[in-house]
Design a protein around this motif. Sequence first.
Motif, mmCIF file in Angstrom:
data_model
loop_
_atom_site.group_PDB
_atom_site.id
_atom_site.type_symbol
_atom_site.label_atom_id
_atom_site.label_comp_id
_atom_site.label_asym_id
_atom_site.label_seq_id
_atom_site.Cartn_x
_atom_site.Cartn_y
_atom_site.Cartn_z
ATOM 1 N N GLU A 83 0.826 -1.212 0.000
ATOM 2 C CA GLU A 83 0.000 0.000 0.000
ATOM 3 C C GLU A 83 0.857 1.257 0.000
ATOM 4 O O GLU A 83 0.599 2.202 -0.751
ATOM 5 C CB GLU A 83 -0.937 0.002 1.208
ATOM 6 C CG GLU A 83 -2.060 -1.000 1.102
ATOM 7 C CD GLU A 83 -2.869 -1.144 2.386
ATOM 8 O OE1 GLU A 83 -2.507 -0.540 3.421
ATOM 9 O OE2 GLU A 83 -3.861 -1.889 2.356
ATOM 10 N N ARG A 84 1.902 1.261 0.825
ATOM 11 C CA ARG A 84 2.799 2.426 0.874
ATOM 12 C C ARG A 84 3.526 2.618 -0.451
ATOM 13 O O ARG A 84 3.685 3.745 -0.924
ATOM 14 C CB ARG A 84 3.798 2.264 2.012
ATOM 15 C CG ARG A 84 3.166 2.393 3.365
ATOM 16 C CD ARG A 84 4.191 2.282 4.465
ATOM 17 N NE ARG A 84 3.532 2.221 5.744
ATOM 18 C CZ ARG A 84 3.835 1.364 6.703
ATOM 19 N NH1 ARG A 84 4.819 0.508 6.538
ATOM 20 N NH2 ARG A 84 3.173 1.362 7.839
ATOM 21 N N LEU A 85 3.957 1.518 -1.032
ATOM 22 C CA LEU A 85 4.668 1.611 -2.303
ATOM 23 C C LEU A 85 3.765 2.140 -3.406
ATOM 24 O O LEU A 85 4.174 2.988 -4.202
ATOM 25 C CB LEU A 85 5.230 0.242 -2.693
ATOM 26 C CG LEU A 85 6.109 0.235 -3.929
ATOM 27 C CD1 LEU A 85 7.376 1.048 -3.695
ATOM 28 C CD2 LEU A 85 6.468 -1.186 -4.306
ATOM 29 N N VAL A 86 2.530 1.676 -3.440
ATOM 30 C CA VAL A 86 1.579 2.168 -4.444
ATOM 31 C C VAL A 86 1.358 3.665 -4.246
ATOM 32 O O VAL A 86 1.363 4.435 -5.214
ATOM 33 C CB VAL A 86 0.253 1.374 -4.394
ATOM 34 C CG1 VAL A 86 -0.826 2.052 -5.218
ATOM 35 C CG2 VAL A 86 0.484 -0.057 -4.876
ATOM 36 N N ARG A 87 1.199 4.102 -2.996
ATOM 37 C CA ARG A 87 1.041 5.548 -2.739
ATOM 38 C C ARG A 87 2.292 6.300 -3.172
ATOM 39 O O ARG A 87 2.197 7.365 -3.767
ATOM 40 C CB ARG A 87 0.759 5.801 -1.252
ATOM 41 C CG ARG A 87 -0.653 5.485 -0.842
ATOM 42 C CD ARG A 87 -1.047 6.119 0.490
ATOM 43 N NE ARG A 87 -0.050 6.029 1.537
ATOM 44 C CZ ARG A 87 0.011 5.075 2.468
ATOM 45 N NH1 ARG A 87 -0.875 4.104 2.460
ATOM 46 N NH2 ARG A 87 0.951 5.085 3.386
#
Length: 115
Positions: A83-87
Amino acid sequence: MPVMSHESCEDTTALPGGSPIAEEIQRLRQQVHQRDEQLASLPVIEQAKGMLMRDFTPSPEVAFQLLASIAKATETRVQDVAERLVRLLTGTASTPTAERSYETVEELRQVHIEK
């Protein structure tokens, strides 16, 4: 025979407490709940793997290894890392977080390349 959802099997009040059947039902409910959580996390993990493959690595296996390595190094779940990487890669993460994340991914990618 109709298939029942796990929600339709909620009433175990007729079973004696601590019975092997009641314990098995509880264990199976826990497994179903864990699988539901795993399935819910798949889309974001697949997105993150795709982004890593586009920017850092040629294979889905190595992309997942990168996510798992980051999760282990930061003591977080793979889903949270994804999720953090996608953001980060979609421009919705803060600048300091984005810079740290990019550096971490790049360092881990180098480690995997050297193996």
